[in-house]
Design a protein around this motif. Structure first.
Motif, PDB file in Angstrom:
ATOM      1  N   PRO A  29      42.616  48.315  40.240  1.00  0.00           N
ATOM      2  CA  PRO A  29      41.208  48.755  39.990  1.00  0.00           C
ATOM      3  C   PRO A  29      41.303  50.175  39.155  1.00  0.00           C
ATOM      4  CG  PRO A  29      41.733  48.917  42.157  1.00  0.00           C
ATOM      5  CD  PRO A  29      42.749  48.049  41.630  1.00  0.00           C
ATOM      6  N   SER A  30      40.388  50.248  38.260  1.00  0.00           N
ATOM      7  CA  SER A  30      40.443  51.647  37.424  1.00  0.00           C
ATOM      8  C   SER A  30      39.879  52.615  38.371  1.00  0.00           C
ATOM      9  CB  SER A  30      39.721  51.379  36.222  1.00  0.00           C
ATOM     10  OG  SER A  30      38.044  51.119  36.665  1.00  0.00           O
ATOM     11  N   SER A  31      40.201  53.883  38.051  1.00  0.00           N
ATOM     12  CA  SER A  31      39.638  55.164  38.750  1.00  0.00           C
ATOM     13  C   SER A  31      38.448  55.153  38.603  1.00  0.00           C
ATOM     14  CB  SER A  31      40.346  56.262  38.125  1.00  0.00           C
ATOM     15  OG  SER A  31      39.726  57.427  38.705  1.00  0.00           O
ATOM     16  N   SER A  32      37.711  55.467  39.910  1.00  0.00           N
ATOM     17  CA  SER A  32      36.060  55.605  40.049  1.00  0.00           C
ATOM     18  C   SER A  32      35.903  57.024  40.827  1.00  0.00           C
ATOM     19  CB  SER A  32      35.550  54.450  40.796  1.00  0.00           C
ATOM     20  OG  SER A  32      34.251  54.909  41.005  1.00  0.00           O
ATOM     21  N   THR A  33      34.797  57.440  40.168  1.00  0.00           N
ATOM     22  CA  THR A  33      34.426  58.981  40.787  1.00  0.00           C
ATOM     23  C   THR A  33      33.689  58.778  42.147  1.00  0.00           C
ATOM     24  OG1 THR A  33      32.475  58.964  39.336  1.00  0.00           O
ATOM     25  CG2 THR A  33      34.645  59.894  38.638  1.00  0.00           C
ATOM     26  N   GLY A  34      33.360  57.506  42.354  1.00  0.00           N
ATOM     27  CA  GLY A  34      32.354  57.107  43.729  1.00  0.00           C
ATOM     28  C   GLY A  34      30.713  57.748  43.130  1.00  0.00           C
ATOM     29  N   ASN A  35      30.147  58.100  44.024  1.00  0.00           N
ATOM     30  CA  ASN A  35      28.802  58.662  44.103  1.00  0.00           C
ATOM     31  C   ASN A  35      28.645  60.008  44.512  1.00  0.00           C
ATOM     32  OD1 ASN A  35      28.933  57.569  46.551  1.00  0.00           O
ATOM     33  ND2 ASN A  35      26.825  56.560  46.332  1.00  0.00           N
ATOM     34  N   LYS A 222      45.196  55.366  46.339  1.00  0.00           N
ATOM     35  CA  LYS A 222      45.146  54.667  44.913  1.00  0.00           C
ATOM     36  C   LYS A 222      43.983  55.388  44.215  1.00  0.00           C
ATOM     37  CE  LYS A 222      45.768  50.325  44.623  1.00  0.00           C
ATOM     38  NZ  LYS A 222      46.656  50.185  43.214  1.00  0.00           N
ATOM     39  N   GLN A 223      42.819  55.773  44.680  1.00  0.00           N
ATOM     40  CA  GLN A 223      41.787  56.094  44.061  1.00  0.00           C
ATOM     41  C   GLN A 223      40.821  56.716  44.957  1.00  0.00           C
ATOM     42  OE1 GLN A 223      40.480  52.232  42.154  1.00  0.00           O
ATOM     43  NE2 GLN A 223      38.551  53.183  43.086  1.00  0.00           N
ATOM     44  N   PRO A 224      39.653  57.444  44.720  1.00  0.00           N
ATOM     45  CA  PRO A 224      38.627  57.778  45.463  1.00  0.00           C
ATOM     46  C   PRO A 224      37.691  56.359  45.737  1.00  0.00           C
ATOM     47  CG  PRO A 224      38.692  59.494  43.611  1.00  0.00           C
ATOM     48  CD  PRO A 224      39.439  58.272  43.097  1.00  0.00           C
ATOM     49  N   VAL A 225      37.187  56.337  46.944  1.00  0.00           N
ATOM     50  CA  VAL A 225      36.877  55.160  47.234  1.00  0.00           C
ATOM     51  C   VAL A 225      35.150  55.014  47.196  1.00  0.00           C
ATOM     52  CG1 VAL A 225      36.380  53.440  49.320  1.00  0.00           C
ATOM     53  CG2 VAL A 225      38.445  54.853  48.861  1.00  0.00           C
ATOM     54  N   VAL A 530      39.372  44.152  48.833  1.00  0.00           N
ATOM     55  CA  VAL A 530      38.965  45.474  48.453  1.00  0.00           C
ATOM     56  C   VAL A 530      39.202  46.161  46.866  1.00  0.00           C
ATOM     57  CG1 VAL A 530      39.883  46.542  50.833  1.00  0.00           C
ATOM     58  CG2 VAL A 530      41.619  46.301  48.700  1.00  0.00           C
ATOM     59  N   TYR A 531      39.632  45.122  46.199  1.00  0.00           N
ATOM     60  CA  TYR A 531      39.638  45.411  44.567  1.00  0.00           C
ATOM     61  C   TYR A 531      38.383  45.070  44.227  1.00  0.00           C
ATOM     62  CZ  TYR A 531      41.787  44.610  39.924  1.00  0.00           C
ATOM     63  OH  TYR A 531      42.279  44.822  38.902  1.00  0.00           O
ATOM     64  N   THR A 532      37.636  44.303  44.695  1.00  0.00           N
ATOM     65  CA  THR A 532      36.207  44.403  44.257  1.00  0.00           C
ATOM     66  C   THR A 532      35.552  45.725  44.713  1.00  0.00           C
ATOM     67  OG1 THR A 532      36.015  41.921  44.671  1.00  0.00           O
ATOM     68  CG2 THR A 532      33.818  43.158  44.657  1.00  0.00           C
ATOM     69  N   LEU A 533      35.613  46.168  45.973  1.00  0.00           N
ATOM     70  CA  LEU A 533      34.965  47.223  46.284  1.00  0.00           C
ATOM     71  C   LEU A 533      35.382  48.601  45.523  1.00  0.00           C
ATOM     72  CD1 LEU A 533      34.918  46.801  50.196  1.00  0.00           C
ATOM     73  CD2 LEU A 533      32.980  46.894  48.853  1.00  0.00           C
ATOM     74  N   LEU A 534      36.491  48.602  45.221  1.00  0.00           N
ATOM     75  CA  LEU A 534      37.295  49.910  44.625  1.00  0.00           C
ATOM     76  C   LEU A 534      36.739  49.755  43.025  1.00  0.00           C
ATOM     77  CD1 LEU A 534      40.832  49.867  45.960  1.00  0.00           C
ATOM     78  CD2 LEU A 534      38.858  51.420  46.496  1.00  0.00           C
ATOM     79  N   SER A 535      36.396  48.675  42.376  1.00  0.00           N
ATOM     80  CA  SER A 535      36.107  48.673  41.226  1.00  0.00           C
ATOM     81  C   SER A 535      34.440  48.712  41.076  1.00  0.00           C
ATOM     82  CB  SER A 535      36.302  47.234  40.790  1.00  0.00           C
ATOM     83  OG  SER A 535      37.629  46.799  40.776  1.00  0.00           O
ATOM     84  N   LEU A 536      33.530  48.970  42.086  1.00  0.00           N
ATOM     85  CA  LEU A 536      32.123  49.035  41.847  1.00  0.00           C
ATOM     86  C   LEU A 536      31.740  50.482  41.430  1.00  0.00           C
ATOM     87  CD1 LEU A 536      31.013  47.107  45.037  1.00  0.00           C
ATOM     88  CD2 LEU A 536      31.264  46.237  42.817  1.00  0.00           C
ATOM     89  N   LYS A 537      30.629  50.560  40.839  1.00  0.00           N
ATOM     90  CA  LYS A 537      30.105  52.045  40.533  1.00  0.00           C
ATOM     91  C   LYS A 537      28.646  51.869  41.077  1.00  0.00           C
ATOM     92  CE  LYS A 537      33.109  52.499  36.616  1.00  0.00           C
ATOM     93  NZ  LYS A 537      33.104  52.575  34.922  1.00  0.00           N
TER      94      LYS A 537
END
Length: 541
Positions: A29-35, A222-225, A530-537
């Motif tokens: 999954p690409s990096s995400s900044t979460g909310n 891996k990245q911010p969750v 978790v790939y799904t969850l980590l890809s959400l915005k």
């Protein structure tokens, strides 16, 4: 389509189509900044817990372990995206290399990976996990045969085998490392690991027999969750639909009848996607007359209206499948060009009668029982449609619901005439699929219920297992497909899908048909879930 039929097939072997030069892939999954900076309500998801209580068992080596563990806490080395024809998806490992003879695999771990207690994941953790599984004859995590395993450095694992092991690649990728300090000297049949330490993005922060609560790790490697809190309750009574409609549940893996009308059409934010993960087939016991005659099998196939069968229960979500048994959308690269268009949607009664005539029979000469699990009402209704379609031609088919345990015994012994069932696709090639339904060694087991025994096909399957040359594997696959078309050993009907319902009210970035980056069901194996969850915005409000 009853999903639970195919879940255990995730443990069977699959074939790597990579050369000794190794196989690399995307980065997940690409990096995400979460909310960050906003107040986030917990995401409530339905993973389909069975029974009325959840057991506090988080051991990857225990067959009774809770399903709310894998992926969320314990992660795989890698997986393969069957929605993209077996595309490699790295996770704890970034790549692997096979030796030319397939007797040695070298695994390269991601140096960023760490445990939820702050320590680094190393190759010694993988070595311990494999040795522990072998010592205790694990039937779950890392439960496969190997000769030696070693760790030349902290990020490299080397495994050797006595014979070419290309077919082990799915099982190798499915290793979920554990810590030696936690599992050493523990009996996996007794140890429940109540306070798990894993590499996954979540920690267990609250347990009740009715619900699991997970909190995102701030130090996940891996990245911010993006999704900070997950709640996984038992969904009983009337099921997930009312809670989905009320907004209490944001993500479900429940199979909902007529989901487009009952859920999707109720709100513009409601969505359903049932991505293909296998094939629904009609098994005719070829050891019993008249099913030992290829013309009878072809006649039954021709008499089926597959579109009507596919639309039963959930119109628009399933489709008739290629007669090779492979899905023409997700597995198209493995279907021989001459068979690409062999998708029979409607029935052809006249052609069916002509095939029966070649066997010296008329439709009224064909009479058999179609057995089904009495607990699976959706499958019983589907089987009644099949019986009616064959009855329209003049055959007499009786649907007989039986207790699950009795039906399983009859399937194993071959004490039946016809059954329906699902078989999954797995790994990089169709090796697992064709081996499970056609190999002589699989007669009476999952999933050679048709009791096919053909030495030429057995030889082709063995050849597939002995090479890592993808071009050569494809030629073997094409020859097996010819057998499927010419002999009709079993009857492919439709695709089976991983039921998924979700809301875009608070989150976007879900996988769908336009972007099938993973199987999206929350009960799907790691790392898909978790790939799904980590890809959400988060949706900006």
């Amino acid at each position: 389509m009853r999903l639970s039929r195919a879940l255990t097939a995730a443990l069977v072997l699959s074939l790597a189509a990579c050369s000794s030069g190794g196989k690399t892939g995307g980065t997940g999954p690409s990096s995400s900044t979460g909310n960050a900076g906003t107040t986030q309500k917990p995401m409530v998801i339905d993973v389909g817990f069975g029974g009325t209580t959840i057991t506090r068992n988080f051991s990857p080596f225990n067959i009774q372990a809770t399903q709310g563990m894998n992926g969320y806490i314990y992660e795989n080395l890698w997986t393969f995206n069957i929605l993209k024809g077996g595309e490699f998806v790295p996770w704890l490992a970034t790549k692997y290399d096979w030796s030319a003879d397939g007797k040695k695999i070298t695994i390269h771990l991601d140096p960023r990976a760490n445990w939820s207690d702050g320590t680094k994941l190393t190759s010694k953790d993988v070595v311990f996990t494999m040795q522990y599984a072998k010592e205790h004859k694990s039937q779950t995590n890392a439960g496969f045969e190997w000769k030696t395993v070693g760790a030349p450095d902290d990020q490299t694992v080397e495994i050797t085998f006595d014979a070419p092991a290309f077919t082990r690649i799915d099982q190798i990728g499915g290793i979920r490392p554990v810590q030696e300090k936690v599992f050493k000297d523990k009996n996996p049949d007794e140890f429940t690991n109540p306070d798990p330490v894993g590499t996954g993005p979540y920690k267990l922060t609250q347990f009740t027999p009715q619900q699991l609560t997970f909190t995102a790790r701030d130090d996940y490697w891996k990245q911010p969750v993006p999704v900070k809190t997950l709640k996984m309750p038992i969904i009983g009574g009337t099921g997930a639909l009312p809670r989905l409609l009320s907004g209490e549940i944001a993500w479900s893996g429940g199979s909902i009848p007529n989901v487009m009308k009952s859920y999707v059409e109720k709100d513009q934010n409601n969505h359903a996607w049932y991505p293909t993960y296998g094939a629904l087939v009609l098994h005719l016991n070829v050891e019993k007359k008249p099913f030992d005659n290829v013309h009878v099998r072809k006649a039954i196939s021709l008499a089926l209206n597959r579109q009507e069968i596919a639309d039963a229960g959930n119109p628009g979500l399933f489709h008739p499948i290629n007669l090779t048994g492979l899905d023409q959308d997700t597995q198209k690269d493995w279907i021989a060009p001459e068979y690409a268009a062999l998708v029979q949607k409607g029935a052809d009664g006249e052609a069916a009668k002509q095939e029966l005539a070649k066997a010296g029979l008329k439709p009224q000469d064909v009479s058999f029982d179609l057995l089904e699990n009495a607990e699976w009402q959706d499958a019983i209704q589907r089987d009644k449609i099949i019986a009616q379609q064959l009855g329209d031609l003049g055959m007499k088919v009786t649907v007989r619901p039986l207790p699950g345990a009795q039906l399983t015994t009859m399937k194993q012994k071959g004490d039946f005439e016809a059954i329906t069932g699902g078989t999954v696709y797995a790994g990089q090639t169709p090796y697992t699929f064709y081996r499970s339904i056609l190999a002589s060694e699989k007669i009476g087991t999952e999933y050679n219920w048709s009791r096919i025994k053909n030495t030429e096909v057995d030889g082709l399957i063995e050849k597939m297992a002995s090479t890592g040359d993808q071009a050569q594997i494809k030629q073997y696959v094409y020859q097996i497909e010819k057998f499927m078309i010419d002999e009709m050993p079993l009857i492919p009907i439709a695709n089976i899908g991983a039921s998924t319902e979700y809301s875009t009210k608070d989150w976007t970035g879900w996988p769908d048909a336009a972007n099938p980056y993973t199987i999206s069901a929350p009960w799907s194996g790691p790392p898909d879930n978790v790939y799904t969850l980590l890809s959400l915005k988060p949706v900006t409000k």
